[in-house]
Enzyme design. Structure first.
Site, PDB file in Angstrom:
ATOM      1  N   CYS A 292      -4.384  -3.572   2.834  1.00 26.41           N
ATOM      2  CA  CYS A 292      -4.754  -3.357   4.364  1.00 26.41           C
ATOM      3  C   CYS A 292      -5.941  -3.504   5.417  1.00 26.41           C
ATOM      4  O   CYS A 292      -7.068  -5.089   5.555  1.00 26.41           O
ATOM      5  CB  CYS A 292      -4.214  -1.908   4.187  1.00 26.41           C
ATOM      6  SG  CYS A 292      -3.089  -2.383   6.069  1.00 26.41           S
TER       7      CYS A 292
ATOM      8  N   LYS B 279      -9.626   1.664  -1.713  1.00 31.70           N
ATOM      9  CA  LYS B 279     -10.561   1.338  -0.168  1.00 31.70           C
ATOM     10  C   LYS B 279     -11.426   1.470   0.113  1.00 31.70           C
ATOM     11  O   LYS B 279     -11.452   2.442   0.644  1.00 31.70           O
ATOM     12  CB  LYS B 279      -8.558   1.725   0.944  1.00 31.70           C
ATOM     13  CG  LYS B 279      -8.523   1.069   1.678  1.00 31.70           C
ATOM     14  CD  LYS B 279      -7.856   1.747   2.526  1.00 31.70           C
ATOM     15  CE  LYS B 279      -7.159   0.428   3.891  1.00 31.70           C
ATOM     16  NZ  LYS B 279      -6.149   0.864   4.016  1.00 31.70           N
TER      17      LYS B 279
ATOM     18  N   VAL C 261       0.380  -1.925  10.706  1.00 29.86           N
ATOM     19  CA  VAL C 261       0.652  -1.420  11.991  1.00 29.86           C
ATOM     20  C   VAL C 261       0.578  -2.617  13.179  1.00 29.86           C
ATOM     21  O   VAL C 261       0.948  -2.064  14.354  1.00 29.86           O
ATOM     22  CB  VAL C 261       0.609   0.342  12.799  1.00 29.86           C
ATOM     23  CG1 VAL C 261       1.243   0.601  10.683  1.00 29.86           C
ATOM     24  CG2 VAL C 261      -0.801   0.388  12.315  1.00 29.86           C
TER      25      VAL C 261
ATOM     26  N   GLU D 129       0.834  -1.214   0.291  1.00 32.25           N
ATOM     27  CA  GLU D 129       0.313  -0.503   0.163  1.00 32.25           C
ATOM     28  C   GLU D 129       0.923   1.181  -0.459  1.00 32.25           C
ATOM     29  O   GLU D 129       1.773   1.102   0.679  1.00 32.25           O
ATOM     30  CB  GLU D 129      -0.997   0.627   1.593  1.00 32.25           C
ATOM     31  CG  GLU D 129      -1.472   1.102   1.479  1.00 32.25           C
ATOM     32  CD  GLU D 129      -2.612   1.032   2.780  1.00 32.25           C
ATOM     33  OE1 GLU D 129      -1.907   0.400   3.649  1.00 32.25           O
ATOM     34  OE2 GLU D 129      -3.905   1.479   3.939  1.00 32.25           O
TER      35      GLU D 129
HETATM   36  C1  ACM Z   1      -4.355   0.484   7.247  1.00 31.31           C
HETATM   37  O1  ACM Z   1      -4.881  -0.722   6.848  1.00 31.31           O
HETATM   38  N1  ACM Z   1      -2.884   0.343   6.435  1.00 31.31           N
HETATM   39  C2  ACM Z   1      -3.435  -0.437   8.575  1.00 31.31           C
END
Ligand code: ACM
Length: 269
Positions: free
Chosen positions: A142, A109, A169, A38
């Protein structure tokens, strides 16, 4: 299909240097499909909206998508990676898929994480599956992993391989993706980054690495460690994802009972 997963450590805002580092990391690597993290060319923990505005790019005309298309043409391969997409005054945390002949698709996203909500608009397009002949491919980014509906919708639309650029993270996703693969009988390629992004005020995020490829049977076919900048490769047969028979009496998708799942598709709790 020969898959490559790149785990990098971009420097925030240093797009040219970050792209050059990717270029040299894959120079001598052969692949049919490369997945990058990402926001792989910009870094993740943005300082303010003006930084996001400066780093935003149009798709497919912007620098990063053009870089990916050139790489795909050189390698005669598919390439997927995440970027800051700009459309008018709006910014999206997007992933693009490109091939040797150029642009294939862009995924915005759907589920924004933490401060992404300050900078980005949430995705506003349906989840798509791209039939490339050698594989049917879906994209998720992510934090979408926390929403099993994403992988499920992609599987129901026929995806064999989920491409999953990440900047994780928290430590849970890599193991959770084993479940996403088991419950849908799909492959998942999770490309994460390493290192930290630190803001001028001293706040920072550290990323958890452990990029991986998981099979439809939940096997971790390869996984990097928590701090190496590296490229992993592995061979897969995407057709394995078409076998949805868990036992001779159980087809994973037709065993579902959607008439009892109404709350899943509504917003009300
Ligand atoms: C994330 O969605 N970058 C944790």
């Amino acid at each position: 299909m020969h898959i490559a997963v790149l785990q990098n450590q971009p420097h925030i805002g240093a797009v040219d240097a970050n792209l050059a580092a990717v270029q040299s990391a894959v120079e001598d690597v052969a692949f049919d499909l490369l997945v990058l993290p990402e926001l792989f060319a910009t870094g993740y923990f943005f300082h303010d909206q003006s930084q996001v505005r400066r780093l935003g790019e149009q798709v497919p005309d912007g620098l990063t998508t053009r870089f990916l298309m050139e790489l795909a043409a050189t390698k005669k391969a598919l390439v997927c990676g995440g970027l800051v997409e700009r459309e008018g005054d709006r910014f999206y945390n997007s992933a693009v898929l490109v091939g040797p002949e150029g642009f294939i698709g862009c995924y915005r996203k759907l589920h924004l994480f933490y401060e992404e909500k300050l900078w980005f608009a949430p995705g506003d397009r349906p989840l798509e599956v791209y039939d490339w002949g050698t594989a049917r491919i879906g994209m998720m980014v992510c934090y979408d992993w926390r929403f099993p509906e994403v992988a499920r919708v992609l599987a129901l639309k026929g995806a064999q391989v989920l491409l999953h650029p990440t900047n994780l993270v928290q430590p849970y996703c890599q193991d959770a993706m084993i479940t996403r693969c088991l419950e849908n009988r799909v492959f998942a390629v999770t490309a994460n980054r390493v290192g930290s992004d630190t803001k001028p005020d001293g706040s920072s995020l550290t990323f958890t690495g452990r990029s991986q490829v998981v099979s439809p049977r939940g096997e971790v076919l390869c996984r990097t460690n928590v701090d190496d900048e590296t490229v992993l490769t592995v061979d897969i047969d995407p057709g394995e994802a078409d076998d949805k028979l868990v036992t001779e009496h159980n087809h994973l998708l037709s065993d579902r009972r959607p008439e009892y799942y109404d709350p899943v598709t509504g917003k009300q709790l």
